[in-house]
Write a protein that holds these residues in place. Structure first.
Motif, PDB file in Angstrom:
ATOM      1  N   LEU A 142      59.548  -0.221  36.395  1.00 57.33           N
ATOM      2  CA  LEU A 142      59.343  -1.393  37.260  1.00 57.33           C
ATOM      3  C   LEU A 142      60.535  -2.341  37.194  1.00 57.33           C
ATOM      4  O   LEU A 142      60.980  -2.858  38.218  1.00 57.33           O
ATOM      5  CB  LEU A 142      58.053  -2.120  36.890  1.00 57.33           C
ATOM      6  N   LYS A 143      61.070  -2.571  36.018  1.00 59.80           N
ATOM      7  CA  LYS A 143      62.234  -3.455  35.872  1.00 59.80           C
ATOM      8  C   LYS A 143      63.459  -2.862  36.574  1.00 59.80           C
ATOM      9  O   LYS A 143      64.233  -3.586  37.189  1.00 59.80           O
ATOM     10  CB  LYS A 143      62.519  -3.723  34.398  1.00 59.80           C
ATOM     11  N   ASP A 144      63.629  -1.542  36.481  1.00 59.95           N
ATOM     12  CA  ASP A 144      64.741  -0.890  37.162  1.00 59.95           C
ATOM     13  C   ASP A 144      64.621  -1.053  38.683  1.00 59.95           C
ATOM     14  O   ASP A 144      65.609  -1.326  39.370  1.00 59.95           O
ATOM     15  CB  ASP A 144      64.797   0.605  36.819  1.00 59.95           C
ATOM     16  N   ILE A 145      63.428  -0.903  39.206  1.00 62.40           N
ATOM     17  CA  ILE A 145      63.213  -1.065  40.643  1.00 62.40           C
ATOM     18  C   ILE A 145      63.487  -2.501  41.071  1.00 62.40           C
ATOM     19  O   ILE A 145      64.133  -2.744  42.097  1.00 62.40           O
ATOM     20  CB  ILE A 145      61.775  -0.639  41.042  1.00 62.40           C
ATOM     21  N   GLN A 146      63.023  -3.475  40.269  1.00 66.57           N
ATOM     22  CA  GLN A 146      63.272  -4.886  40.590  1.00 66.57           C
ATOM     23  C   GLN A 146      64.773  -5.177  40.592  1.00 66.57           C
ATOM     24  O   GLN A 146      65.270  -5.884  41.465  1.00 66.57           O
ATOM     25  CB  GLN A 146      62.575  -5.787  39.566  1.00 66.57           C
ATOM     26  N   ARG A 147      65.482  -4.627  39.632  1.00 67.52           N
ATOM     27  CA  ARG A 147      66.917  -4.860  39.548  1.00 67.52           C
ATOM     28  C   ARG A 147      67.645  -4.250  40.750  1.00 67.52           C
ATOM     29  O   ARG A 147      68.548  -4.849  41.327  1.00 67.52           O
ATOM     30  CB  ARG A 147      67.456  -4.252  38.238  1.00 67.52           C
ATOM     31  N   LEU A 148      67.245  -3.065  41.197  1.00 67.13           N
ATOM     32  CA  LEU A 148      67.876  -2.402  42.331  1.00 67.13           C
ATOM     33  C   LEU A 148      67.582  -3.114  43.657  1.00 67.13           C
ATOM     34  O   LEU A 148      68.395  -3.145  44.555  1.00 67.13           O
ATOM     35  CB  LEU A 148      67.414  -0.946  42.437  1.00 67.13           C
ATOM     36  N   ARG A 149      66.406  -3.722  43.765  1.00 66.03           N
ATOM     37  CA  ARG A 149      66.002  -4.374  45.012  1.00 66.03           C
ATOM     38  C   ARG A 149      66.340  -5.865  45.057  1.00 66.03           C
ATOM     39  O   ARG A 149      66.092  -6.513  46.057  1.00 66.03           O
ATOM     40  CB  ARG A 149      64.500  -4.222  45.215  1.00 66.03           C
ATOM     41  N   ALA A 150      66.879  -6.356  43.995  1.00 65.35           N
ATOM     42  CA  ALA A 150      67.164  -7.786  43.945  1.00 65.35           C
ATOM     43  C   ALA A 150      68.277  -8.156  44.918  1.00 65.35           C
ATOM     44  O   ALA A 150      69.210  -7.375  45.145  1.00 65.35           O
ATOM     45  CB  ALA A 150      67.590  -8.184  42.521  1.00 65.35           C
ATOM     46  N   SER A 151      68.155  -9.327  45.500  1.00 67.91           N
ATOM     47  CA  SER A 151      69.200  -9.830  46.388  1.00 67.91           C
ATOM     48  C   SER A 151      69.315 -11.325  46.187  1.00 67.91           C
ATOM     49  O   SER A 151      68.388 -12.009  45.780  1.00 67.91           O
ATOM     50  CB  SER A 151      68.862  -9.511  47.856  1.00 67.91           C
ATOM     51  N   SER A 152      70.479 -11.835  46.462  1.00 66.83           N
ATOM     52  CA  SER A 152      70.680 -13.275  46.287  1.00 66.83           C
ATOM     53  C   SER A 152      70.576 -13.954  47.635  1.00 66.83           C
ATOM     54  O   SER A 152      70.971 -13.422  48.664  1.00 66.83           O
ATOM     55  CB  SER A 152      72.044 -13.549  45.656  1.00 66.83           C
TER      56      SER A 152
END
Length: 155
Positions: A142-152
């Motif tokens: 889940l953390k890996d997915i959040q990191r990949l989908r994160a945007s600023s």
């Protein structure tokens, strides 16, 4: 129609075909129609000249030559269908006898799909492996997915 198959190296087969006169009759008659359509004869509508008149005008060899491609195509496909063969390329066809009054003979070489044999799968043993999934594994994914989908974004 009679034919013989001979296996050649590199996935090729050779088919020797002989088409008797009785089987060629319909194609010869349609060849006469095509010839008289291409080159109409005086006194006849195009494609309506009788066999004997066309034979006298153009010669029986011209009729056989006109009909040979259709005869070869039909007999070749029939031989492949009867033997249940699947080709992978266009055939290399070599007429060996195209003589009026005699059966048509030709040789065709063509590549075919190779024969495949399935082995005995009942002897194969597969060991089932079960992997336990822990909550730590789930959290990591889940953390890996959040990191990949994160945007600023600027607010």
């Amino acid at each position: 129609m009679s034919y013989t198959f001979k296996k050649l190296p590199q996935g090729l087969i050779q088919i020797e075909v002989e088409v008797p006169l009785e089987e060629m009759k319909r194609q010869l008659e349609s060849a006469v129609v095509r010839l008289s359509e291409k080159k109409p004869l005086e006194g006849f509508r195009p494609g309506k000249a009788p066999y004997d008149i066309v034979k006298a005008r153009f010669g029986e060899a011209a009729i056989y030559e006109e009909a040979s491609s259709e005869i070869i195509k039909r007999s070749y496909l029939q031989a492949l269908k009867e033997e249940d063969l699947t080709t992978v390329a266009a055939p290399e066809i070599q007429p060996t006898q195209v003589v009026p009054g005699l059966p048509l003979k030709y040789t065709a070489k063509v590549a075919v799909l190779p024969e495949t044999k399935v082995g005995d799968i009942s002897k194969i043993k597969v060991k089932k492996q079960v992997k336990e999934v822990t909550s730590a594994d789930t959290e990591k994914v889940l953390k890996d997915i959040q990191r990949l989908r994160a945007s600023s974004s600027a607010v």
